[in-house]
Design an enzyme around this catalytic site. Structure first.
Site, PDB file in Angstrom:
ATOM      1  N   GLY A  80       0.808  -1.278   0.142  1.00  0.00           N
ATOM      2  CA  GLY A  80       0.262  -0.048  -0.049  1.00  0.00           C
ATOM      3  C   GLY A  80       0.898   1.288   0.043  1.00  0.00           C
ATOM      4  O   GLY A  80       1.905   1.429   0.636  1.00  0.00           O
TER       5      GLY A  80
ATOM      6  N   VAL B 151      17.114   7.925  -0.906  1.00  0.00           N
ATOM      7  CA  VAL B 151      17.885   6.739  -1.488  1.00  0.00           C
ATOM      8  C   VAL B 151      18.745   7.001  -2.687  1.00  0.00           C
ATOM      9  O   VAL B 151      19.937   6.768  -3.075  1.00  0.00           O
ATOM     10  CB  VAL B 151      16.936   5.517  -2.027  1.00  0.00           C
ATOM     11  CG1 VAL B 151      17.572   4.504  -2.774  1.00  0.00           C
ATOM     12  CG2 VAL B 151      16.475   5.111  -0.666  1.00  0.00           C
TER      13      VAL B 151
ATOM     14  N   ARG C 128       0.844  -4.818  -4.817  1.00  0.00           N
ATOM     15  CA  ARG C 128       1.411  -6.185  -4.219  1.00  0.00           C
ATOM     16  C   ARG C 128       1.604  -6.941  -5.283  1.00  0.00           C
ATOM     17  O   ARG C 128       1.115  -6.928  -6.310  1.00  0.00           O
ATOM     18  CB  ARG C 128       0.079  -6.571  -3.375  1.00  0.00           C
ATOM     19  CG  ARG C 128      -0.208  -5.347  -2.157  1.00  0.00           C
ATOM     20  CD  ARG C 128      -1.177  -5.782  -1.178  1.00  0.00           C
ATOM     21  NE  ARG C 128      -1.290  -4.793  -0.219  1.00  0.00           N
ATOM     22  CZ  ARG C 128      -2.005  -3.953  -0.148  1.00  0.00           C
ATOM     23  NH1 ARG C 128      -2.917  -3.742  -1.133  1.00  0.00           N
ATOM     24  NH2 ARG C 128      -1.960  -2.833   0.784  1.00  0.00           N
TER      25      ARG C 128
ATOM     26  N   ASP D 295       5.783  -5.120   5.899  1.00  0.00           N
ATOM     27  CA  ASP D 295       6.456  -6.426   6.131  1.00  0.00           C
ATOM     28  C   ASP D 295       6.349  -7.328   4.944  1.00  0.00           C
ATOM     29  O   ASP D 295       7.001  -8.278   5.024  1.00  0.00           O
ATOM     30  CB  ASP D 295       6.387  -6.772   7.558  1.00  0.00           C
ATOM     31  CG  ASP D 295       5.039  -6.946   7.972  1.00  0.00           C
ATOM     32  OD1 ASP D 295       4.026  -7.038   7.305  1.00  0.00           O
ATOM     33  OD2 ASP D 295       4.928  -7.411   9.177  1.00  0.00           O
TER      34      ASP D 295
ATOM     35  N   THR E 128       4.563   2.166   5.758  1.00  0.00           N
ATOM     36  CA  THR E 128       3.221   2.006   5.692  1.00  0.00           C
ATOM     37  C   THR E 128       2.262   2.733   6.633  1.00  0.00           C
ATOM     38  O   THR E 128       2.779   3.181   7.874  1.00  0.00           O
ATOM     39  CB  THR E 128       2.657   0.427   5.956  1.00  0.00           C
ATOM     40  OG1 THR E 128       1.388   0.365   6.523  1.00  0.00           O
ATOM     41  CG2 THR E 128       3.603  -0.116   7.130  1.00  0.00           C
TER      42      THR E 128
ATOM     43  N   ASP F 101      -0.131   2.501   8.535  1.00  0.00           N
ATOM     44  CA  ASP F 101      -0.465   1.599   9.567  1.00  0.00           C
ATOM     45  C   ASP F 101       0.418   1.300  10.889  1.00  0.00           C
ATOM     46  O   ASP F 101      -0.147   1.037  11.850  1.00  0.00           O
ATOM     47  CB  ASP F 101      -0.684   0.151   9.282  1.00  0.00           C
ATOM     48  CG  ASP F 101      -2.033   0.118   8.096  1.00  0.00           C
ATOM     49  OD1 ASP F 101      -2.669   1.217   7.961  1.00  0.00           O
ATOM     50  OD2 ASP F 101      -2.259  -1.003   7.709  1.00  0.00           O
TER      51      ASP F 101
ATOM     52  N   ASP G 236       2.396  -0.829  11.562  1.00  0.00           N
ATOM     53  CA  ASP G 236       2.229  -1.932  12.096  1.00  0.00           C
ATOM     54  C   ASP G 236       3.415  -3.004  11.986  1.00  0.00           C
ATOM     55  O   ASP G 236       3.528  -4.229  11.881  1.00  0.00           O
ATOM     56  CB  ASP G 236       1.091  -2.643  11.465  1.00  0.00           C
ATOM     57  CG  ASP G 236       1.242  -2.830   9.948  1.00  0.00           C
ATOM     58  OD1 ASP G 236       2.332  -2.383   9.466  1.00  0.00           O
ATOM     59  OD2 ASP G 236       0.406  -3.294   9.043  1.00  0.00           O
TER      60      ASP G 236
ATOM     61  N   ARG H 192      -5.540  -2.709   9.469  1.00  0.00           N
ATOM     62  CA  ARG H 192      -5.942  -4.040   9.513  1.00  0.00           C
ATOM     63  C   ARG H 192      -5.389  -4.892  10.368  1.00  0.00           C
ATOM     64  O   ARG H 192      -5.919  -5.607  11.177  1.00  0.00           O
ATOM     65  CB  ARG H 192      -5.717  -4.552   8.134  1.00  0.00           C
ATOM     66  CG  ARG H 192      -6.264  -5.912   7.641  1.00  0.00           C
ATOM     67  CD  ARG H 192      -6.237  -6.300   6.237  1.00  0.00           C
ATOM     68  NE  ARG H 192      -5.084  -5.775   5.419  1.00  0.00           N
ATOM     69  CZ  ARG H 192      -4.845  -5.542   4.229  1.00  0.00           C
ATOM     70  NH1 ARG H 192      -6.013  -6.092   3.510  1.00  0.00           N
ATOM     71  NH2 ARG H 192      -3.913  -5.229   3.667  1.00  0.00           N
TER      72      ARG H 192
ATOM     73  N   ALA I 291     -12.173  11.254  21.142  1.00  0.00           N
ATOM     74  CA  ALA I 291     -13.448  10.067  21.116  1.00  0.00           C
ATOM     75  C   ALA I 291     -13.504   9.385  22.482  1.00  0.00           C
ATOM     76  O   ALA I 291     -12.957   9.186  23.430  1.00  0.00           O
ATOM     77  CB  ALA I 291     -12.591   8.990  20.334  1.00  0.00           C
TER      78      ALA I 291
ATOM     79  N   ARG J  25     -24.454   7.777  13.325  1.00  0.00           N
ATOM     80  CA  ARG J  25     -24.105   7.880  11.712  1.00  0.00           C
ATOM     81  C   ARG J  25     -22.844   7.050  11.699  1.00  0.00           C
ATOM     82  O   ARG J  25     -21.817   7.326  12.718  1.00  0.00           O
ATOM     83  CB  ARG J  25     -23.937   9.177  11.057  1.00  0.00           C
ATOM     84  CG  ARG J  25     -25.423   9.738  11.021  1.00  0.00           C
ATOM     85  CD  ARG J  25     -26.140   9.204   9.750  1.00  0.00           C
ATOM     86  NE  ARG J  25     -27.334  10.118   9.763  1.00  0.00           N
ATOM     87  CZ  ARG J  25     -28.557   9.702  10.227  1.00  0.00           C
ATOM     88  NH1 ARG J  25     -28.600   9.134  11.190  1.00  0.00           N
ATOM     89  NH2 ARG J  25     -29.451  10.663  10.069  1.00  0.00           N
TER      90      ARG J  25
ATOM     91  N   HIS K 158      -9.563   5.225   1.848  1.00  0.00           N
ATOM     92  CA  HIS K 158      -8.353   5.342   1.330  1.00  0.00           C
ATOM     93  C   HIS K 158      -7.879   6.924   1.303  1.00  0.00           C
ATOM     94  O   HIS K 158      -6.719   7.079   0.975  1.00  0.00           O
ATOM     95  CB  HIS K 158      -8.395   4.979  -0.095  1.00  0.00           C
ATOM     96  CG  HIS K 158      -8.175   3.142  -0.314  1.00  0.00           C
ATOM     97  ND1 HIS K 158      -9.452   2.607  -0.070  1.00  0.00           N
ATOM     98  CD2 HIS K 158      -7.122   2.681  -0.335  1.00  0.00           C
ATOM     99  CE1 HIS K 158      -9.071   1.344  -0.095  1.00  0.00           C
ATOM    100  NE2 HIS K 158      -7.535   1.125  -0.382  1.00  0.00           N
ATOM    101  N   VAL K 159      -8.778   7.655   1.867  1.00  0.00           N
ATOM    102  CA  VAL K 159      -8.387   9.153   1.898  1.00  0.00           C
ATOM    103  C   VAL K 159      -7.192   9.061   2.872  1.00  0.00           C
ATOM    104  O   VAL K 159      -6.346  10.055   2.563  1.00  0.00           O
ATOM    105  CB  VAL K 159      -9.623   9.985   2.195  1.00  0.00           C
ATOM    106  CG1 VAL K 159     -10.278   9.566   3.723  1.00  0.00           C
ATOM    107  CG2 VAL K 159      -9.174  11.407   2.031  1.00  0.00           C
ATOM    108  N   GLN K 160      -7.217   8.297   3.570  1.00  0.00           N
ATOM    109  CA  GLN K 160      -6.051   8.439   4.710  1.00  0.00           C
ATOM    110  C   GLN K 160      -4.722   8.117   4.071  1.00  0.00           C
ATOM    111  O   GLN K 160      -3.716   8.191   4.591  1.00  0.00           O
ATOM    112  CB  GLN K 160      -6.209   7.334   5.737  1.00  0.00           C
ATOM    113  CG  GLN K 160      -7.325   7.734   6.603  1.00  0.00           C
ATOM    114  CD  GLN K 160      -8.119   6.353   7.379  1.00  0.00           C
ATOM    115  OE1 GLN K 160      -7.686   6.162   8.465  1.00  0.00           O
ATOM    116  NE2 GLN K 160      -8.508   5.518   6.767  1.00  0.00           N
TER     117      GLN K 160
END
Ligand code: F6P
Length: 328
Positions: free
Chosen positions: A13, A25, A74, A105, A127, A129, A131, A173, A188, A252, A258-260
């Site tokens: 992604g 690089v 991918r 990864d 990424t 995420d 993660d 994810r 929140a 609601r 994907h805007v993120q």
């Protein structure tokens, strides 16, 4: 012996800051006397020979751009060893002796396999995420959480005007970091992540809303990570319905999606990407391969890829507790 030519690719992604890493690089490698080739569309570029020469100017005016000028993908065809060997053959044909792989990864596995087949690779974590266990930070995370924060702030305006609850699903994810950081930044009422799902459930969020309602608060934000909805729920709409049914608060759901992943990278991402990309090219210039770079606190480390892939991702439960305490 110093490598004459290295390649650079982005895989998995996309993440804001990938361009800054490509630039770092390229310019570091050129400054060390190496040639650079840009490989398009992740590992697919190696299978299809979609490769072009890069010079200093090839990476001009990209540090501020989201996405990746090299495109990304991918690549299931790169999982079997035959695919990897085909990639090695392409490298030999075009003279690529080492590669910087910028991605998550899944991409590091491809980098490890290529290294094992004789093309030394260095992985750069990118990424949104955050993660990846071997690094405290992945390129793109800061931009993504800032985008998430801006959007959730807007949702708060309308939730407040209507005395509503807004359930917001954010990406991630396999990690709840985006939910945790946007949730705390936006105040929140509840944050739902898979890492804390044993106790902090939708039912728990409902209890908090009911309790908070009695304290004269009538609008609520519930941030849900993609990983949380993956099990019991299809998406945030079901959670919104459950909350509305149980609390009587009109609710609601919004899935940010994907805007993120888009947008101009923040300072933090540009600097992180520049540092990591620089180090990755330096390692290749020293003849190193089969390694990934990453951050521990604010310092850059590098690890052997397999060792890195085995490191568990640690969720910041202390920060989660802070959010739980202050977000009533
Ligand atoms: O890049 C990571 C990520 O954004 C995850 O949070 C999400 O689950 C996934 O990518 C979606 O990817 P795509 O729609 O590009 O396959």
């Amino acid at each position: 012996m110093i490598m004459k030519t290295i390649g650079v690719l982005t895989s998995g992604g996309d993440a804001p800051g990938m361009n800054a890493a490509i630039r770092a690089v390229t310019r570091t490698a050129l400054s060390k006397g190496m040639n650079v080739k840009g490989i398009a569309k992740g590992f697919n570029g190696l299978l299809e020979g979609n490769i072009r020469d890069f010079d200093m100017r090839s990476v001009s005016n990209i540090v501020e751009r989201g996405g990746t000028i090299l495109y990304t993908a991918r690549c299931p065809a790169f999982v079997p060893i035959e695919g990897v060997r085909k990639g090695v053959k392409t490298c030999e044909e075009v003279g690529i002796e080492g590669i910087v792989v910028i991605g998550g990864d899944g991409s590091f596995r491809g980098a490890r396999d290529l290294s094992n087949e004789g093309i030394p690779c260095i992985g750069v974590p990118a990424t949104i995420d955050n993660d990846i266990g071997s690094t405290g930070y992945t390129i793109g995370f800061d931009t993504a959480i800032n985008t998430g924060m801006e959007l959730i702030d807007k949702l708060r305006d309308t939730a407040q005007s209507h005395d509503r609850c807004s359930v917001v699903e954010v990406m991630g994810r396999r990690a709840g970091d985006i939910a945790l950081h946007t949730g705390i930044a936006c105040g929140a009422t509840s944050i739902l992540t898979m890492e804390t799902s044993e106790y902090y459930t939708v039912e728990h969020a409902i209890e908090r809303i009911l309790k908070t309602k009695t304290g004269n608060k009538h609008h609520f934000i519930v941030v849900v990570s993609e990983g949380y909805t993956a099990g019991k729920y299809t998406d945030a709409n079901q959670i919104a319905k459950q909350i509305q049914d149980a609390t009587g608060v009109e609710t609601r759901a919004t899935i940010l999606g994907h805007v993120q992943r888009g947008g101009t990278p923040t300072v933090h991402d540009r600097v992180a990407a520049s540092r990591l990309g620089h180090r990755a090219a330096e390692l290749l210039s020293q003849g190193m391969g089969n390694r990934v770079v990453g951050f521990s606190k604010n310092a850059i480390f590098d690890y052997e890829i397999n060792e890195a892939l085995e490191m568990p991702k640690v969720f910041n439960k202390e920060l989660f507790q802070v959010a739980e305490t202050i977000s009533f």
